[in-house]
Design a protein around this motif. Structure first.
Motif, PDB file in Angstrom:
ATOM      1  N   THR A   1       0.830  -1.204   0.000  1.00  0.00           N
ATOM      2  CA  THR A   1       0.000   0.000   0.000  1.00  0.00           C
ATOM      3  C   THR A   1       0.862   1.251   0.000  1.00  0.00           C
ATOM      4  N   VAL A   2       1.978   1.219   0.712  1.00  0.00           N
ATOM      5  CA  VAL A   2       2.913   2.352   0.673  1.00  0.00           C
ATOM      6  C   VAL A   2       3.348   2.596  -0.763  1.00  0.00           C
ATOM      7  N   PHE A   3       3.693   1.519  -1.479  1.00  0.00           N
ATOM      8  CA  PHE A   3       4.091   1.670  -2.878  1.00  0.00           C
ATOM      9  C   PHE A   3       2.961   2.280  -3.705  1.00  0.00           C
ATOM     10  N   GLU A   4       1.741   1.795  -3.503  1.00  0.00           N
ATOM     11  CA  GLU A   4       0.605   2.331  -4.255  1.00  0.00           C
ATOM     12  C   GLU A   4       0.401   3.815  -3.972  1.00  0.00           C
ATOM     13  N   ARG A   5       0.533   4.213  -2.717  1.00  0.00           N
ATOM     14  CA  ARG A   5       0.350   5.624  -2.369  1.00  0.00           C
ATOM     15  C   ARG A   5       1.460   6.489  -2.970  1.00  0.00           C
ATOM     16  N   LEU A   6       2.687   5.976  -2.976  1.00  0.00           N
ATOM     17  CA  LEU A   6       3.774   6.718  -3.626  1.00  0.00           C
ATOM     18  C   LEU A   6       3.521   6.844  -5.121  1.00  0.00           C
ATOM     19  N   ARG A   7       2.978   5.801  -5.716  1.00  0.00           N
ATOM     20  CA  ARG A   7       2.674   5.826  -7.151  1.00  0.00           C
ATOM     21  C   ARG A   7       1.549   6.808  -7.458  1.00  0.00           C
ATOM     22  N   ASP A   8       0.547   6.869  -6.576  1.00  0.00           N
ATOM     23  CA  ASP A   8      -0.648   7.662  -6.862  1.00  0.00           C
ATOM     24  C   ASP A   8      -0.549   9.114  -6.425  1.00  0.00           C
ATOM     25  N   GLN A   9       0.403   9.433  -5.522  1.00  0.00           N
ATOM     26  CA  GLN A   9       0.489  10.822  -5.062  1.00  0.00           C
ATOM     27  C   GLN A   9       0.913  11.723  -6.225  1.00  0.00           C
ATOM     28  N   ARG A  10       0.467  12.957  -6.165  1.00  0.00           N
ATOM     29  CA  ARG A  10       0.618  13.878  -7.303  1.00  0.00           C
ATOM     30  C   ARG A  10       1.627  14.993  -7.057  1.00  0.00           C
ATOM     31  N   THR A  11       2.227  15.038  -5.875  1.00  0.00           N
ATOM     32  CA  THR A  11       3.066  16.192  -5.552  1.00  0.00           C
ATOM     33  C   THR A  11       4.506  16.049  -6.027  1.00  0.00           C
ATOM     34  N   THR A  12       5.035  14.829  -5.991  1.00  0.00           N
ATOM     35  CA  THR A  12       6.463  14.628  -6.250  1.00  0.00           C
ATOM     36  C   THR A  12       6.684  13.487  -7.228  1.00  0.00           C
ATOM     37  N   PRO A  13       7.433  13.712  -8.314  1.00  0.00           N
ATOM     38  CA  PRO A  13       7.766  12.603  -9.211  1.00  0.00           C
ATOM     39  C   PRO A  13       8.613  11.565  -8.468  1.00  0.00           C
ATOM     40  N   VAL A  14       8.368  10.297  -8.737  1.00  0.00           N
ATOM     41  CA  VAL A  14       9.106   9.207  -8.097  1.00  0.00           C
ATOM     42  C   VAL A  14       9.589   8.253  -9.182  1.00  0.00           C
ATOM     43  N   SER A  15      10.883   7.985  -9.196  1.00  0.00           N
ATOM     44  CA  SER A  15      11.436   6.995 -10.121  1.00  0.00           C
ATOM     45  C   SER A  15      11.783   5.739  -9.336  1.00  0.00           C
ATOM     46  N   VAL A  16      11.528   4.576  -9.933  1.00  0.00           N
ATOM     47  CA  VAL A  16      11.691   3.316  -9.220  1.00  0.00           C
ATOM     48  C   VAL A  16      12.535   2.349 -10.040  1.00  0.00           C
ATOM     49  N   PHE A  17      13.289   1.507  -9.331  1.00  0.00           N
ATOM     50  CA  PHE A  17      14.039   0.415  -9.951  1.00  0.00           C
ATOM     51  C   PHE A  17      13.536  -0.873  -9.322  1.00  0.00           C
ATOM     52  N   PHE A  18      13.086  -1.818 -10.150  1.00  0.00           N
ATOM     53  CA  PHE A  18      12.627  -3.118  -9.668  1.00  0.00           C
ATOM     54  C   PHE A  18      13.783  -4.113  -9.733  1.00  0.00           C
ATOM     55  N   PHE A  19      14.092  -4.736  -8.590  1.00  0.00           N
ATOM     56  CA  PHE A  19      15.180  -5.708  -8.532  1.00  0.00           C
ATOM     57  C   PHE A  19      14.653  -6.990  -7.900  1.00  0.00           C
ATOM     58  N   GLY A  20      14.512  -8.034  -8.714  1.00  0.00           N
ATOM     59  CA  GLY A  20      14.058  -9.312  -8.186  1.00  0.00           C
ATOM     60  C   GLY A  20      12.794  -9.792  -8.870  1.00  0.00           C
ATOM     61  N   GLY A  21      12.172 -10.780  -8.247  1.00  0.00           N
ATOM     62  CA  GLY A  21      10.984 -11.382  -8.813  1.00  0.00           C
ATOM     63  C   GLY A  21      11.337 -12.478  -9.813  1.00  0.00           C
ATOM     64  N   PRO A  22      10.354 -13.257 -10.250  1.00  0.00           N
ATOM     65  CA  PRO A  22      10.598 -14.298 -11.248  1.00  0.00           C
ATOM     66  C   PRO A  22      11.156 -13.718 -12.539  1.00  0.00           C
TER      67      PRO A  22
END
Length: 395
Positions: free
Chosen positions: A109-130
């Motif tokens: 949910t923290v990730f979803e809120r960071l994704r949906d918030q409109r005030t600050t651009p956020v860049s993400v790097f995904f490391f892991g998973g299948p």
């Protein structure tokens, strides 16, 4: 697999500073920050664009149980910048102990809120998973609306921690200039990988967020909000990933054991402590070799300002610290939370910590709260290297 503490890939680049003003509480052996979801998101957004790195952990019931069996895994949470209550069982246990937890702050949910918030651009790097799922998550995220964009993705497979921590890999992550690094390697390996590489990473926000990569990619669907609030997300997860049933069964059995042998007696012990009247007493001394804090009386959440300041002074530079807890000393969950932060700080800087608890009632409190390991202290040696078995691939 037991993952021991790992030697960082590079020396620490800045002095280690621990924030003893955090609203942290001990819940059966781990520290948890009593933050709402919005407070958490605001805090993380404020770190973006700063030089201050935040390694935030999201302990759930499985973390809580595993930490009692694996000291190295437990210590990875103690050394975190933030520890969030991810899981309704954790929130329920905290409330049973009389602690001011109102929200379940799930990592997804923290990730979803960071994704949906409109005030600050956020860049993400995904490391892991299948294999391939991280790139699939990147494509889905970048095709959507919002101010979050994926600037890199990597599925490293089932290699050792060393194989997943090459200079080229770390440079690839740093070159992306991501604000948030989402690690998804399984909780124990993910926490170990982060600690192994944290000092070499430039990313302001780093966290192991488990199934987030799968959720974003759409390979696994997340439980509806009401299901999570009712504490039934485990049912949904088993529906989505049947292989998880054994983990949830074992966690359920362990939760019953925790309730009967630790949580309920600890709740009664907390009531006894709230009725105690002994005024808190603090003395400090520094002989040049060791900083000693002597505590007496009862230390409660509402009157910890003096202790917070003393711990900040004691940790102003790396040195041996000794805690002398007198026979009448009582510590509530907030005071124990501060001692867990102190333990994590000393562990990070490789400095010794020792503690004497003279009172039988305090020793009982430490045992019921699963923090009697504090009595063993820290020897002050450098962080030990992982064994070959710890670094072996896991399939």
């Amino acid at each position: 697999m037991t993952v021991n503490n790992i030697v960082p890939t590079t020396p620490v680049r800045a002095p280690v500073v621990t924030d003893f003003t955090r609203p942290v509480y001990c819940v059966l052996g781990l520290p948890f920050d009593a933050l709402t979801m919005q407070q958490t998101v605001d805090l993380l957004v404020a770190r973006i664009g700063t030089a201050e790195r935040c390694f935030f952990s999201t302990p759930n019931l499985n973390f809580l149980i595993t930490s009692q069996q694996d000291p190295a895994f437990r210590d990875s949470v103690l050394r975190s910048s933030l520890s969030l209550a991810d899981g309704m069982p954790v929130v329920w246990l905290a409330r049973l102990l009389g602690l001011p937890f109102t929200d379940r702050v799930a990592g997804a949910t923290v990730f979803e809120r960071l994704r949906d918030q409109r005030t600050t651009p956020v860049s993400v790097f995904f490391f892991g998973g299948p294999d391939g799922v991280a790139q699939q998550a990147a494509d889905v995220l970048n095709a959507g609306e919002g101010r979050m964009r994926c600037v890199g993705a990597c599925s490293p497979g089932f290699g050792t921690l060393a194989e997943m921590s090459t200079p080229a890999m770390i440079e690839r992550i740093n070159a992306s200039h991501a604000d948030l690094l989402v690690v998804s390697l399984g909780a124990k390996r993910g926490q170990a990988w982060i600690e192994h590489n944290l000092d070499a990473l430039d990313t302001p926000l780093v966290s192991h967020l488990g199934a987030v990569v799968n959720f974003v990619a759409g390979t696994v669907s997340r439980a509806p909000g009401l299901v999570g609030r009712l504490g039934l997300e485990w049912v949904w997860r088993i529906k989505e990933e049947p292989a998880l049933w054994r983990r949830y069964w074992n966690d359920g059995v362990a939760l019953v054991r925790l309730l009967t042998t630790r949580a309920l007696p600890a709740a009664l012990d907390a009531r006894r402590l709230r009725a105690a009247t002994a005024a808190p007493v603090l003395q400090e001394s520094d002989d040049g070799q060791r900083y000693t804090l002597t505590l007496g009386g009862v230390w409660r959440d509402a009157a910890l300002g003096e202790l917070r300041a003393a711990l900040a002074r004691a940790t102003a530079r790396p040195r041996r610290i000794h805690l002398a807890l007198l026979g009448d000393c009582g510590l509530d969950s907030a005071a124990l939370g501060l001692l867990l932060l102190l333990y994590g700080h000393q562990s990070r800087v490789g400095a010794a910590l020792s503690m004497d608890a003279q009172g039988a009632s305090l020793r009982r409190t430490l045992r019921l709260q699963n923090v009697d390991f504090l009595l063993q202290g820290l020897p002050g040696s450098t962080v030990p290297a992982a064994t070959a078995a710890d670094l072996a691939p896991q399939r």
